[in-house]
Design a protein around this motif. Structure first.
Motif, mmCIF file in Angstrom:
data_model
loop_
_atom_site.group_PDB
_atom_site.id
_atom_site.type_symbol
_atom_site.label_atom_id
_atom_site.label_comp_id
_atom_site.label_asym_id
_atom_site.label_seq_id
_atom_site.Cartn_x
_atom_site.Cartn_y
_atom_site.Cartn_z
ATOM 1 N N LEU A 1 -38.081 14.017 143.584
ATOM 2 C CA LEU A 1 -37.053 13.999 142.552
ATOM 3 C C LEU A 1 -37.362 12.904 141.537
ATOM 4 O O LEU A 1 -37.726 11.782 141.903
ATOM 5 C CB LEU A 1 -35.678 13.740 143.181
ATOM 6 C CG LEU A 1 -35.027 14.899 143.950
ATOM 7 C CD1 LEU A 1 -33.827 14.401 144.723
ATOM 8 C CD2 LEU A 1 -34.620 16.017 143.004
ATOM 9 N N GLN A 2 -37.213 13.222 140.255
ATOM 10 C CA GLN A 2 -37.422 12.247 139.195
ATOM 11 C C GLN A 2 -36.319 12.413 138.155
ATOM 12 O O GLN A 2 -35.789 13.501 137.962
ATOM 13 C CB GLN A 2 -38.783 12.450 138.523
ATOM 14 C CG GLN A 2 -39.967 12.280 139.472
ATOM 15 C CD GLN A 2 -41.283 12.477 138.743
ATOM 16 O OE1 GLN A 2 -41.647 11.697 137.874
ATOM 17 N NE2 GLN A 2 -42.003 13.526 139.100
ATOM 18 N N ILE A 3 -35.973 11.315 137.502
ATOM 19 C CA ILE A 3 -34.936 11.337 136.476
ATOM 20 C C ILE A 3 -35.565 11.016 135.123
ATOM 21 O O ILE A 3 -36.328 10.051 134.998
ATOM 22 C CB ILE A 3 -33.817 10.315 136.776
ATOM 23 C CG1 ILE A 3 -33.182 10.599 138.143
ATOM 24 C CG2 ILE A 3 -32.742 10.357 135.700
ATOM 25 C CD1 ILE A 3 -32.072 9.635 138.514
ATOM 26 N N ALA A 4 -35.229 11.838 134.126
ATOM 27 C CA ALA A 4 -35.701 11.560 132.774
ATOM 28 C C ALA A 4 -35.145 10.218 132.300
ATOM 29 O O ALA A 4 -34.091 9.772 132.749
ATOM 30 C CB ALA A 4 -35.273 12.675 131.827
ATOM 31 N N LYS A 5 -35.854 9.578 131.390
ATOM 32 C CA LYS A 5 -35.471 8.257 130.915
ATOM 33 C C LYS A 5 -34.067 8.280 130.328
ATOM 34 O O LYS A 5 -33.723 9.142 129.515
ATOM 35 C CB LYS A 5 -36.475 7.776 129.862
ATOM 36 C CG LYS A 5 -36.253 6.349 129.421
ATOM 37 C CD LYS A 5 -37.327 5.912 128.445
ATOM 38 C CE LYS A 5 -37.106 4.467 127.994
ATOM 39 N NZ LYS A 5 -38.148 4.026 127.045
ATOM 40 N N ALA A 6 -33.232 7.300 130.731
ATOM 41 C CA ALA A 6 -31.840 7.257 130.291
ATOM 42 C C ALA A 6 -31.726 6.495 128.977
ATOM 43 O O ALA A 6 -32.241 5.373 128.855
ATOM 44 C CB ALA A 6 -30.978 6.578 131.355
ATOM 45 N N ALA B 1 -34.158 26.654 136.088
ATOM 46 C CA ALA B 1 -34.549 25.277 135.796
ATOM 47 C C ALA B 1 -34.977 25.085 134.344
ATOM 48 O O ALA B 1 -35.131 23.949 133.884
ATOM 49 C CB ALA B 1 -35.686 24.849 136.729
ATOM 50 N N ILE B 2 -35.178 26.175 133.600
ATOM 51 C CA ILE B 2 -35.581 26.069 132.192
ATOM 52 C C ILE B 2 -34.449 25.460 131.382
ATOM 53 O O ILE B 2 -33.285 25.841 131.523
ATOM 54 C CB ILE B 2 -35.963 27.447 131.632
ATOM 55 C CG1 ILE B 2 -37.243 27.960 132.303
ATOM 56 C CG2 ILE B 2 -36.172 27.386 130.120
ATOM 57 C CD1 ILE B 2 -37.650 29.349 131.870
ATOM 58 N N GLY B 3 -34.775 24.503 130.535
ATOM 59 C CA GLY B 3 -33.772 23.828 129.725
ATOM 60 C C GLY B 3 -33.284 24.687 128.572
ATOM 61 O O GLY B 3 -33.760 25.807 128.353
ATOM 62 N N PRO B 4 -32.318 24.163 127.802
ATOM 63 C CA PRO B 4 -31.749 24.913 126.674
ATOM 64 C C PRO B 4 -32.785 25.312 125.629
ATOM 65 O O PRO B 4 -32.609 26.305 124.925
ATOM 66 C CB PRO B 4 -30.732 23.924 126.078
ATOM 67 C CG PRO B 4 -30.433 22.958 127.186
ATOM 68 C CD PRO B 4 -31.690 22.847 127.984
ATOM 69 N N LEU C 1 -33.167 16.350 134.413
ATOM 70 C CA LEU C 1 -34.020 16.560 133.239
ATOM 71 C C LEU C 1 -33.245 16.430 131.929
ATOM 72 O O LEU C 1 -33.834 16.460 130.853
ATOM 73 C CB LEU C 1 -34.664 17.947 133.298
ATOM 74 C CG LEU C 1 -35.683 18.192 134.413
ATOM 75 C CD1 LEU C 1 -36.135 19.642 134.394
ATOM 76 C CD2 LEU C 1 -36.883 17.261 134.282
ATOM 77 N N GLU C 2 -31.923 16.279 131.995
ATOM 78 C CA GLU C 2 -31.092 16.337 130.790
ATOM 79 C C GLU C 2 -31.128 15.062 129.963
ATOM 80 O O GLU C 2 -30.591 15.022 128.860
ATOM 81 C CB GLU C 2 -29.641 16.669 131.171
ATOM 82 C CG GLU C 2 -29.484 18.076 131.721
ATOM 83 C CD GLU C 2 -28.033 18.419 132.040
ATOM 84 O OE1 GLU C 2 -27.133 17.615 131.696
ATOM 85 O OE2 GLU C 2 -27.793 19.490 132.617
#
Length: 540
Positions: A311-316, A408-411, A462-463
């Motif tokens: 699991l990874q989180i996009a930069k906040a 899982a595909i983003g907007p 990913l958001e």
């Protein structure tokens, strides 16, 4: 005394072999925990042992007359069942023993054989719960927070149904009690009570749970269910003596030993490869046996550490000084106060957990703090830079009819994802999360609960949010993924609002708690779950 024995159990679903020739023994009075990653087959194995799923091959043996009760993750009830009728079913053996005792006591003439039988019936009654058939059932229900004795089960919420099923299982007083994730939908206080209740009861216990404190305090043996790595490499079972902590220590030692052996093996292979590359002239002077040994070494699969969901989180993005501020916020439904006069300031980097009994209003307060629900009185201000990613406990953000990949595909519809300063393909990102390419083509509806949780977390992370709002993210996650998620949240540079009943998770992640204390009162405590427990122990 051996209570249950399973020989050479094999089971496959289509081309996927889940188990092959596994064996399992449970002794009377033994407390066994099943652990393993999501998809390894823990629940399926339990269903096989309970007789609900028939294996393709193998033999099951149970001690004659032994009583077995199985509580699945999602209990089912017959049409028209009420709370009372379900608990009466559980107590049927006790009522039968009471009726037989009464009949024999009224008709006996005092022979030695009759006295022995009466004594045996008395022992059976005590073992099944005692002479008062109604008191224990109502006490259990009250402790579990279900107070409507006559209510149809169909009208109950999922959490209430689980509580009725737990009461039914406890009342049955079986020789072997099988529980699959019994702590799901239970608040921390009720989990502690259930832990004590199970600890005091006799009989064997087979348990699947993600609650590490629960597992650590109750079991004396851990069976690790290893997942099938390929159709040719099915899963298996490994037994470890001790509780959860002892299993972790033994597992760590085993992996360190294997890693050392692998390091030595890799050096050996490197030496053999260097020799093979010297050329035909050098090889002609060596024995054929050594050449064959080198080729076998190169072909063998060495020790590989178990793969973990990455699991990874996009930069906040950077937050404002105040993330969320609530001033004297109150909310009622149908004349009942949910919370009143809640004042709360959330700052960057804080990880605040909402804690309280089921139905206390935790999700409602979350929605009010985020502006989804309007307060009856008071006000909420959300920081100008606050960007929220929401994980809802019902996983409504996942469309069950979409494939894993499409969900899982983003907007923007891109097949690439951005993590930090790098871009990677979505398929690779999902593969790192233990969704290999064939699985990415499956529909979300085919995933287990834990796999859906993992997919939703991956999607939300990913958001590029700087505030993560997680409502019951720990349900159904395996122990390894829970540990990964804990580390990720602790290292997250944004803020976290969290609802969970997992006490170990709270201890590792929470920097403060918002506790629902009843009557609409919500109090903030600095620190984690253990700190709160210490501070409030004298009150309870």
């Amino acid at each position: 005394m051996t209570l249950l024995r399973a020989f050479d159990i094999s089971l496959a679903f289509g081309s996927r072999t889940l188990f092959s020739n596994v064996e399992l023994v449970i002794e009377a009075g033994e407390r066994v925990g099943l652990v393993g990653v999501n998809g390894s087959g823990k629940s399926t194995l339990m269903k096989v042992l309970a007789g609900e799923v028939k294996p393709d091959a193998g033999t099951m043996q149970m001690t004659r007359g032994a009583r077995v009760t199985f509580l699945p993750q999602e209990p089912e009830f017959p049409p028209g069942a009420t709370v009372q009728s379900e608990l009466e079913v559980a107590q049927a053996p006790l009522r039968a023993a009471l009726a037989a005792h009464e009949q024999l006591a009224n008709e006996m003439v005092g022979t030695e054989e009759e006295l022995k039988r009466l004594s045996a019936l008395s022992d059976a009654i005590e073992q099944l719960g005692g002479w008062d058939t109604g008191h224990e059932a109502k006490t259990l229900l009250d402790r579990l927070g279900v107070n409507e004795w006559e209510r149809p089960v169909a009208e109950l919420s999922g959490g209430q149904k689980k509580r009725v099923a737990i009461a039914k299982a406890l009342l049955a007083r079986p020789d072997l009690l099988m529980l699959d994730e019994p702590t799901n939908h239970l608040d921390a206080e009720t989990v502690e009570w259930l832990e004590d209740e199970l600890d005091e009861r006799t009989g064997a216990l087979l348990l699947v749970t993600h609650d590490r404190y629960f597992l650590d305090d109750l079991v004396d043996r851990v069976i690790e269910v290893e997942p099938p790595y390929s159709p040719q490499q099915p899963g298996g079972l490994t037994s470890w003596v001790g509780n959860y902590q002892a299993w972790l220590e033994q597992k760590l030692q085993q992996q360190e030993n294997r890693a050392t052996q692998q390091h030595k093996r890799e050096r050996w292979i490197a030496q053999e490869v260097a020799w093979l590359r010297r050329g035909p002239q050098a090889r002609r002077t060596k024995s054929k046996a050594r050449i064959e040994r080198a080729r076998k070494l190169l072909a063998e699969k060495g020790f590989v550490r178990p793969k973990v969901a990455e699991l990874q989180i996009a930069k906040a993005p950077r937050l404002s000084q105040i993330v969320i501020e609530a001033k004297k916020v109150s909310k009622s439904f149908n004349g009942q106060q949910v919370f009143r006069d809640v004042s709360f300031i959330m700052q960057p980097g804080e990880r605040v957990c909402l804690m309280g009994k089921n139905g206390a209003g935790k999700t409602t307060l979350l929605k009010t703090l985020l502006g989804v629900e309007k307060p009856d009185t008071g006000s909420v201000v959300i920081g100008a830079r606050t960007k929220v990613a929401w994980f809802d406990q019902h996983r409504e953000a996942l469309d069950p009819d979409l494939t894993v990949y499409d969900s899982a595909i983003g907007p923007d519809g891109s097949d690439w994802v951005t993590l930090g300063e790098k871009k990677i393909r979505l398929a690779e990102y999902l593969d790192d999360l233990l969704f290999p390419v064939p699985m990415q083509r499956q529909k979300v509806s085919a995933l287990s609960g834990g796999e859906r949780n993992r997919l939703l977390l991956a999607k939300l992370f990913l958001e590029g949010a700087n505030v993560l709002v997680l409502d019951e993210p720990t349900n159904d996650l395996d122990l390894v993924t829970l540990t990964v998620l804990e580390k990720l949240l602790v290292e997250f540079t944004g803020s976290v609002l969290l609802v969970t009943h997992d006490r170990a998770f709270l201890d590792k992640v929470a920097t403060s708690l918002l506790v629902f204390e009843g009557g609409g009162r919500v109090v903030r405590y600095e620190g984690n779950y253990e700190t709160w427990r210490t501070l409030t122990s004298k009150k309870r």
